[in-house]
Design a protein around this motif. Structure first.
Motif, PDB file in Angstrom:
ATOM      1  N   GLU A  34      -4.656  -4.531  -6.768  1.00 19.82           N
ATOM      2  CA  GLU A  34      -4.595  -4.516  -5.392  1.00 19.82           C
ATOM      3  C   GLU A  34      -3.654  -4.134  -4.743  1.00 19.82           C
ATOM      4  OE1 GLU A  34      -7.391  -6.043  -3.676  1.00 19.82           O
ATOM      5  OE2 GLU A  34      -8.504  -6.465  -5.298  1.00 19.82           O
ATOM      6  N   TYR A  35      -3.756  -3.252  -3.752  1.00 20.66           N
ATOM      7  CA  TYR A  35      -2.605  -2.492  -3.109  1.00 20.66           C
ATOM      8  C   TYR A  35      -3.250  -3.097  -1.399  1.00 20.66           C
ATOM      9  CZ  TYR A  35      -1.998   0.723  -6.736  1.00 20.66           C
ATOM     10  OH  TYR A  35      -1.884   1.302  -7.861  1.00 20.66           O
ATOM     11  N   LEU A  36      -1.940  -4.079  -1.080  1.00 20.69           N
ATOM     12  CA  LEU A  36      -2.132  -4.678   0.151  1.00 20.69           C
ATOM     13  C   LEU A  36      -1.374  -4.047   1.432  1.00 20.69           C
ATOM     14  CD1 LEU A  36      -1.685  -8.391  -0.544  1.00 20.69           C
ATOM     15  CD2 LEU A  36      -3.901  -6.942  -0.455  1.00 20.69           C
ATOM     16  N   PRO A  37      -2.096  -3.901   2.644  1.00 20.40           N
ATOM     17  CA  PRO A  37      -1.333  -3.286   3.664  1.00 20.40           C
ATOM     18  C   PRO A  37       0.102  -3.909   3.938  1.00 20.40           C
ATOM     19  CG  PRO A  37      -3.191  -4.253   4.639  1.00 20.40           C
ATOM     20  CD  PRO A  37      -3.225  -4.462   3.172  1.00 20.40           C
ATOM     21  N   ARG A  38       1.145  -3.344   4.246  1.00 21.70           N
ATOM     22  CA  ARG A  38       2.591  -3.921   4.884  1.00 21.70           C
ATOM     23  C   ARG A  38       2.218  -4.336   6.304  1.00 21.70           C
ATOM     24  NH1 ARG A  38       6.882  -3.400   1.842  1.00 21.70           N
ATOM     25  NH2 ARG A  38       6.486  -2.357  -0.153  1.00 21.70           N
ATOM     26  N   ASP A  50       0.833  -1.240   0.098  1.00 25.45           N
ATOM     27  CA  ASP A  50       0.002   0.038   0.096  1.00 25.45           C
ATOM     28  C   ASP A  50       0.717   1.341   0.135  1.00 25.45           C
ATOM     29  OD1 ASP A  50       0.694  -0.145   2.651  1.00 25.45           O
ATOM     30  OD2 ASP A  50      -1.193  -0.228   3.624  1.00 25.45           O
ATOM     31  N   ASP A  51       2.028   1.247   0.077  1.00 27.48           N
ATOM     32  CA  ASP A  51       2.913   2.262   0.024  1.00 27.48           C
ATOM     33  C   ASP A  51       3.096   2.872  -1.370  1.00 27.48           C
ATOM     34  OD1 ASP A  51       4.326  -0.114  -0.253  1.00 27.48           O
ATOM     35  OD2 ASP A  51       6.286   0.945  -0.167  1.00 27.48           O
ATOM     36  N   ARG A  88       0.145   2.799  -3.335  1.00 26.45           N
ATOM     37  CA  ARG A  88      -1.241   3.161  -3.628  1.00 26.45           C
ATOM     38  C   ARG A  88      -1.355   4.204  -4.482  1.00 26.45           C
ATOM     39  NH1 ARG A  88      -5.542   1.314  -1.616  1.00 26.45           N
ATOM     40  NH2 ARG A  88      -4.450   0.364   0.259  1.00 26.45           N
TER      41      ARG A  88
END
Length: 133
Positions: free
Chosen positions: A110-114, A94-95, A97
Motif C-alpha cells: 500500500e502507498y499512502l498519501p503524505r 506515495d512518494d 509509489r
C-alpha cells in the motif's frame, strides 16, 4: 492476525509522521516500524538526522499505534524485513509509489498519501528561519 510494516527516518517527529503511522496501523492488528539507521539516512538524504537513530527509535516506539520498532540498515533488505516480521501488508508513502511492487508476491503493498504541506525538511527550515529572526 494482520501485521503491517512500514519504514521511515522519523526525524523531528511531526504530525505527518503520526498520521501515516496511525493510518498504517488501521490496516492491521499490529504495526512494526523500521527506523532508518544513521548511515542509511545519510546515504538516502545526504544529510545527518537531527536526532540519533536510538532517539528516533525511542520516540517512534512510544507512540501507542506502534507495536514494535527495529533499525532499518538497508533499503535493499525490505523483503528480508517483511519476511522476518511476518508482515501481511507493507505501507510506504506515495512518494515511493511503484518502487516496492515486487514485494506483492509476499504481502499486500500500500502507498499512502503524505500529509500535505508538512515535511521534516520544511520543519527544519522553519525552525532555522525562526531562530535567525
Amino acid at each position: 492476525m494482520t501485521t503491517v510494516i512500514t519504514f521511515g527516518t522519523f526525524d523531528v517527529l511531526h504530525v505527518g509522521h503520526l498520521r501515516i503511522l496511525e493510518r498504517s496501523r488501521s490496516l492491521g492488528d499490529r504495526l512494526v516500524v523500521g527506523v532508518s539507521s544513521d548511515a542509511l539516512n545519510q546515504s538516502k538524504k545526504n544529510r545527518q538526522a537531527i536526532f540519533s537513530e536510538s532517539e528516533r527509535c525511542e520516540l517512534v516506539a512510544a507512540l501507542r499505534c506502534v507495536d514494535e520498532v527495529f533499525l532499518e540498515e538497508s533499503l535493499e533488505r525490505k523483503r528480508e524485513y517483511v519476511q522476518k516480521y511476518a508482515a501481511n501488508v507493507l505501507v510506504m508513502g506515495d512518494d515511493w509509489r511503484g518502487k516496492f511492487d515486487s514485494l506483492s508476491d509476499i504481502c499486500r503493498v500500500e502507498y499512502l498519501p503524505r500529509t500535505p504541506s508538512i515535511s521534516t525538511t520544511a520543519v527544519i527550515e522553519h525552525i532555522a528561519r525562526t531562530a535567525t529572526s
